[in-house]
Design an enzyme around this catalytic site. Structure first.
Site, PDB file in Angstrom:
ATOM      1  N   ALA A 136       0.823  -1.216   0.000  1.00  0.00           N
ATOM      2  CA  ALA A 136       0.000   0.000   0.000  1.00  0.00           C
ATOM      3  C   ALA A 136       0.856   1.266   0.000  1.00  0.00           C
ATOM      4  N   LEU A 137       2.180   1.111   0.115  1.00  0.00           N
ATOM      5  CA  LEU A 137       3.103   2.264   0.169  1.00  0.00           C
ATOM      6  C   LEU A 137       2.668   3.268   1.232  1.00  0.00           C
ATOM      7  N   THR A 166      -4.677  -2.755   9.658  1.00  0.00           N
ATOM      8  CA  THR A 166      -3.767  -3.501   8.770  1.00  0.00           C
ATOM      9  C   THR A 166      -3.394  -4.867   9.354  1.00  0.00           C
ATOM     10  N   THR A 214       6.349 -11.492  15.170  1.00  0.00           N
ATOM     11  CA  THR A 214       7.363 -10.901  16.047  1.00  0.00           C
ATOM     12  C   THR A 214       7.410 -11.607  17.403  1.00  0.00           C
ATOM     13  N   ASP A 215       8.563 -11.495  18.053  1.00  0.00           N
ATOM     14  CA  ASP A 215       8.676 -12.043  19.423  1.00  0.00           C
ATOM     15  C   ASP A 215       7.897 -11.200  20.426  1.00  0.00           C
ATOM     16  N   GLU A 216       7.473  -9.997  20.022  1.00  0.00           N
ATOM     17  CA  GLU A 216       6.831  -9.092  20.981  1.00  0.00           C
ATOM     18  C   GLU A 216       5.473  -9.622  21.443  1.00  0.00           C
ATOM     19  N   TYR A 241       0.749  -2.516  19.122  1.00  0.00           N
ATOM     20  CA  TYR A 241       1.430  -3.223  18.023  1.00  0.00           C
ATOM     21  C   TYR A 241       1.468  -4.723  18.300  1.00  0.00           C
ATOM     22  N   LYS A 251      -0.399  -7.881  16.380  1.00  0.00           N
ATOM     23  CA  LYS A 251       0.324  -9.009  15.767  1.00  0.00           C
ATOM     24  C   LYS A 251      -0.125 -10.325  16.411  1.00  0.00           C
ATOM     25  N   ASN A 269      14.261  -8.469  17.082  1.00  0.00           N
ATOM     26  CA  ASN A 269      14.521  -7.172  16.427  1.00  0.00           C
ATOM     27  C   ASN A 269      15.520  -7.301  15.281  1.00  0.00           C
ATOM     28  N   LYS A 271      13.304   3.411  13.640  1.00  0.00           N
ATOM     29  CA  LYS A 271      13.694   2.313  14.520  1.00  0.00           C
ATOM     30  C   LYS A 271      15.084   2.600  15.091  1.00  0.00           C
ATOM     31  N   LEU A 272      15.391   1.978  16.213  1.00  0.00           N
ATOM     32  CA  LEU A 272      16.547   2.400  17.020  1.00  0.00           C
ATOM     33  C   LEU A 272      17.848   2.569  16.226  1.00  0.00           C
ATOM     34  N   ARG A 327      17.115  -6.118  23.841  1.00  0.00           N
ATOM     35  CA  ARG A 327      16.536  -6.704  22.634  1.00  0.00           C
ATOM     36  C   ARG A 327      17.526  -7.734  22.087  1.00  0.00           C
ATOM     37  N   ARG A 363       9.054   5.111  27.109  1.00  0.00           N
ATOM     38  CA  ARG A 363       7.876   4.709  26.319  1.00  0.00           C
ATOM     39  C   ARG A 363       6.840   4.114  27.266  1.00  0.00           C
TER      40      ARG A 363
HETATM   41  P1  NAD Z   1       7.951  -1.909   7.597  1.00  0.00           P
HETATM   42  O1  NAD Z   1       7.126  -1.003   8.427  1.00  0.00           O
HETATM   43  O2  NAD Z   1       9.321  -1.487   7.194  1.00  0.00           O
HETATM   44  O3  NAD Z   1       7.184  -2.281   6.254  1.00  0.00           O
HETATM   45  C1  NAD Z   1       5.816  -2.589   6.235  1.00  0.00           C
HETATM   46  C2  NAD Z   1       5.371  -2.610   4.780  1.00  0.00           C
HETATM   47  O4  NAD Z   1       3.979  -2.977   4.747  1.00  0.00           O
HETATM   48  C3  NAD Z   1       5.505  -1.257   4.070  1.00  0.00           C
HETATM   49  O5  NAD Z   1       6.045  -1.436   2.785  1.00  0.00           O
HETATM   50  C4  NAD Z   1       4.068  -0.764   3.993  1.00  0.00           C
HETATM   51  O6  NAD Z   1       3.822   0.087   2.883  1.00  0.00           O
HETATM   52  C5  NAD Z   1       3.311  -2.082   3.869  1.00  0.00           C
HETATM   53  N1  NAD Z   1       1.910  -1.966   4.307  1.00  0.00           N
HETATM   54  C6  NAD Z   1       1.451  -1.411   5.473  1.00  0.00           C
HETATM   55  N2  NAD Z   1       0.111  -1.480   5.506  1.00  0.00           N
HETATM   56  C7  NAD Z   1      -0.301  -2.114   4.368  1.00  0.00           C
HETATM   57  C8  NAD Z   1      -1.554  -2.507   3.860  1.00  0.00           C
HETATM   58  N3  NAD Z   1      -2.693  -2.260   4.513  1.00  0.00           N
HETATM   59  N4  NAD Z   1      -1.595  -3.144   2.661  1.00  0.00           N
HETATM   60  C9  NAD Z   1      -0.449  -3.411   1.980  1.00  0.00           C
HETATM   61  N5  NAD Z   1       0.766  -3.050   2.419  1.00  0.00           N
HETATM   62  C10 NAD Z   1       0.850  -2.413   3.607  1.00  0.00           C
HETATM   63  O7  NAD Z   1       7.983  -3.281   8.418  1.00  0.00           O
HETATM   64  P2  NAD Z   1       9.165  -4.338   8.562  1.00  0.00           P
HETATM   65  O8  NAD Z   1      10.072  -3.895   9.646  1.00  0.00           O
HETATM   66  O9  NAD Z   1       9.711  -4.661   7.214  1.00  0.00           O
HETATM   67  O10 NAD Z   1       8.352  -5.596   9.131  1.00  0.00           O
HETATM   68  C11 NAD Z   1       7.772  -6.540   8.237  1.00  0.00           C
HETATM   69  C12 NAD Z   1       7.058  -7.598   9.057  1.00  0.00           C
HETATM   70  O11 NAD Z   1       7.987  -8.226   9.952  1.00  0.00           O
HETATM   71  C13 NAD Z   1       5.943  -7.029   9.934  1.00  0.00           C
HETATM   72  O12 NAD Z   1       4.857  -7.922   9.885  1.00  0.00           O
HETATM   73  C14 NAD Z   1       6.555  -6.982  11.329  1.00  0.00           C
HETATM   74  O13 NAD Z   1       5.565  -7.156  12.313  1.00  0.00           O
HETATM   75  C15 NAD Z   1       7.496  -8.178  11.283  1.00  0.00           C
HETATM   76  N6  NAD Z   1       8.678  -8.095  12.147  1.00  0.00           N
HETATM   77  C16 NAD Z   1       9.471  -6.990  12.115  1.00  0.00           C
HETATM   78  C17 NAD Z   1      10.613  -6.946  12.913  1.00  0.00           C
HETATM   79  C18 NAD Z   1      11.548  -5.773  12.880  1.00  0.00           C
HETATM   80  O14 NAD Z   1      12.503  -5.725  13.678  1.00  0.00           O
HETATM   81  N7  NAD Z   1      11.377  -4.819  11.989  1.00  0.00           N
HETATM   82  C19 NAD Z   1      10.920  -8.023  13.752  1.00  0.00           C
HETATM   83  C20 NAD Z   1      10.070  -9.137  13.757  1.00  0.00           C
HETATM   84  C21 NAD Z   1       8.952  -9.167  12.942  1.00  0.00           C
HETATM   85  P1  TYD Z   2      12.501  -0.108  18.272  1.00  0.00           P
HETATM   86  O1  TYD Z   2      13.571  -0.047  17.233  1.00  0.00           O
HETATM   87  O2  TYD Z   2      11.376   0.870  18.199  1.00  0.00           O
HETATM   88  O3  TYD Z   2      11.976  -1.604  18.315  1.00  0.00           O
HETATM   89  P2  TYD Z   2      10.968  -2.335  19.388  1.00  0.00           P
HETATM   90  O4  TYD Z   2      10.320  -1.310  20.217  1.00  0.00           O
HETATM   91  O5  TYD Z   2      10.015  -3.010  18.461  1.00  0.00           O
HETATM   92  O6  TYD Z   2      11.827  -3.282  20.155  1.00  0.00           O
HETATM   93  O7  TYD Z   2      13.192   0.093  19.689  1.00  0.00           O
HETATM   94  C1  TYD Z   2      14.213  -0.786  20.154  1.00  0.00           C
HETATM   95  C2  TYD Z   2      14.522  -0.382  21.584  1.00  0.00           C
HETATM   96  O8  TYD Z   2      15.102   0.927  21.595  1.00  0.00           O
HETATM   97  C3  TYD Z   2      13.296  -0.295  22.474  1.00  0.00           C
HETATM   98  O9  TYD Z   2      13.648  -0.727  23.781  1.00  0.00           O
HETATM   99  C4  TYD Z   2      12.973   1.194  22.498  1.00  0.00           C
HETATM  100  C5  TYD Z   2      14.333   1.831  22.395  1.00  0.00           C
HETATM  101  N1  TYD Z   2      14.379   3.136  21.708  1.00  0.00           N
HETATM  102  C6  TYD Z   2      15.000   4.244  22.331  1.00  0.00           C
HETATM  103  O10 TYD Z   2      15.501   4.154  23.463  1.00  0.00           O
HETATM  104  N2  TYD Z   2      15.039   5.413  21.635  1.00  0.00           N
HETATM  105  C7  TYD Z   2      14.498   5.565  20.402  1.00  0.00           C
HETATM  106  O11 TYD Z   2      14.544   6.676  19.833  1.00  0.00           O
HETATM  107  C8  TYD Z   2      13.883   4.419  19.778  1.00  0.00           C
HETATM  108  C9  TYD Z   2      13.265   4.525  18.421  1.00  0.00           C
HETATM  109  C10 TYD Z   2      13.854   3.239  20.477  1.00  0.00           C
END
Ligand code: NAD
Ligand code: TYD
Length: 372
Positions: A42-43, A107, A138-140, A164, A168, A193, A203-204, A228, A309
């Site tokens: 969906a960008l 979503t 996710t592990d969350e 979030y 999930k 993560n 993200k961090l 993490r 947070r």
């Molecule tokens: P991201 O936020 O970078 O990307 C999400 C993508 O989904 C984007 O391209 C966005 O445009 C698309 N999207 C959002 N809503 C949509 C919709 N309604 N229809 C179609 N497309 C849509 O996320 P990410 O970090 O790449 O994570 C991908 C998956 O992995 C997620 O399901 C997340 O829960 C899971 N995950 C992420 C992490 C992490 O550390 N980033 C860790 C474990 C699991």
């Molecule tokens: P994040 O990358 O948002 O991942 P998640 O919350 O899904 O684990 O954050 C990683 C950790 O870093 C989390 O404990 C929150 C912390 N954090 C900060 O301390 N400062 C920041 O600006 C951000 C984005 C995260």
């Protein structure tokens, strides 16, 4: 039933323009010559066509659309004769889920249900056909660990704490229910993560890195001792492919790095790496004059403790033994190597993140910090 590689050669990848989806597509296409991918994305603010810009369009077709559009998903599955869905699309940032949970329900919960409905309609009609729905989670969903608790196994009780992780968790349960009730052939991976190229700088790791370059505060939530389990995105994608190709239907696999680190350590490593990079390459001071490192001062000086947070989970850690045993999964990228590579990628891809920062990123960063 285990799918053969042939069955999984052509697939619908949802959220393929996001961070992990785009990395998965690159890895999958380079590892399987016959693979063809249709991306449905969906960008949103996190999705970026540039993440797929250098990929051969004859092997990877991009469809701009929403996973909640069930007729569209059905049409894509039928028209492209697809028997595999790898589902990444999600709202993925915990902080945004606190300020605006609605999009997460829409979503992550409704969107996942829409995909399951489409898959059921197309794949299970009549006598059915070999298929696979792989759900990326996710592990969350397991909640927060105490410092001396054992890492999360697949049997760990679900205790999601943020909108979030709750959204999930709901999607995980829907995937499980479609398998149990309708016999949809599913697998799920719950990963820790991730970090690596193309990660949106909210993200961090990418946030801290880019703030170092711009001389902006490095916001540490609370005491910075939250832990993490960090994994390079390529290792996550390898785990997903293993689950897709060899995982048992109906099973859940935890994917992690056995790499637990407190946030302060992550920030310390990033600041030290940036300091060292500037010391080794004088052109960086010209490119990023606002960085303290441009004047030989440590980037650590930017560290700013901010309000914690709400509901901040203290610790996540994955027990990856099931994936190791059943899938032969082992991470291949050490944290030192992965972080070095990631920092080098962001330094070499300034155009990518400048374009990202022109959009919503700047507003988000400006409006969401309350200094303690
Ligand atoms: P991201 O936020 O970078 O990307 C999400 C993508 O989904 C984007 O391209 C966005 O445009 C698309 N999207 C959002 N809503 C949509 C919709 N309604 N229809 C179609 N497309 C849509 O996320 P990410 O970090 O790449 O994570 C991908 C998956 O992995 C997620 O399901 C997340 O829960 C899971 N995950 C992420 C992490 C992490 O550390 N980033 C860790 C474990 C699991
Ligand atoms: P994040 O990358 O948002 O991942 P998640 O919350 O899904 O684990 O954050 C990683 C950790 O870093 C989390 O404990 C929150 C912390 N954090 C900060 O301390 N400062 C920041 O600006 C951000 C984005 C995260």
């Amino acid at each position: 039933m285990t799918l053969s590689c042939k069955t999984t050669s052509n697939m619908l990848v949802t959220g393929g323009a996001g961070f992990i989806g785009a990395n998965f597509i690159r890895q999958r296409l380079s590892g399987d010559e016959s693979c063809r991918i249709v991306v449905l994305d969906a960008l949103t603010y996190a999705g970026n066509r540039a993440n797929l810009a250098d990929i051969d369009p004859s092997r990877c077709e991009f469809v701009h659309g929403d996973i909640r559009d069930t007729p569209l998903v059905e049409r894509l599955l039928r028209e492209h004769d697809l028997s595999t869905i790898v589902h990444f699309a999600a709202e993925s940032h915990v902080d945004r889920s606190i300020t605006g949970p609605d999009a997460f329900i829409e979503t992550n919960v409704q969107g996942t249900h829409s995909l399951l409905k489409a898959a059921r309609t197309v794949w299970l009609a009549g006598s059915g056909r070999p298929h696979r729905f792989h759900h990326v989670s996710t592990d969350e969903v397991y909640g927060s660990l105490g410092m001396s608790d054992a890492p999360f196994t697949e049997e760990h009780q679900y205790q999601p704490n943020s909108p979030y992780s709750a959204s999930k968790a709901a999607s995980d349960h829907l995937v499980r229910a479609y398998h149990h009730t309708f016999h949809l052939e599913v697998t799920t991976t719950n990963c820790s993560n991730n970090y690596g190229p193309f990660q949106f700088p909210e993200k961090l790791i990418p946030l801290m890195l880019l703030n170092c370059l711009h001389g902006k505060p490095l916001p540490i939530y609370g005491d910075g001792k939250h832990v993490r389990d960090w994994l390079h995105v390529d290792d996550h994608c390898r785990g997903i492919s293993l689950a897709l190709d060899t995982g048992r239907v109906g099973e859940v696999y935890n994917i992690g790095g056995e790499n637990e680190r407190p946030n302060l350590e992550i920030v310390e490593r990033i600041t030290a790496s940036i300091d060292a990079a500037f010391a080794a390459d004088r052109s960086l001071a010209r490119r990023f004059p606002d960085s303290p490192a441009a004047e030989g001062r440590p980037c650590w000086s930017l560290v700013t403790y901010v309000k914690d947070r709400p509901g901040h989970d203290r610790r996540y850690a994955i027990d990856p033994r099931k994936a190791q045993r059943e899938l032969g999964y082992t991470p291949q990228i050490t944290f030192d190597a992965g972080l070095t590579r990631t920092i080098a990628w962001y330094l070499a891809n300034e155009r990518w993140w400048r374009a990202v920062m022109d959009g919503s990123y700047r507003d988000w960063i400006t409006h969401n910090y309350a200094t303690r």
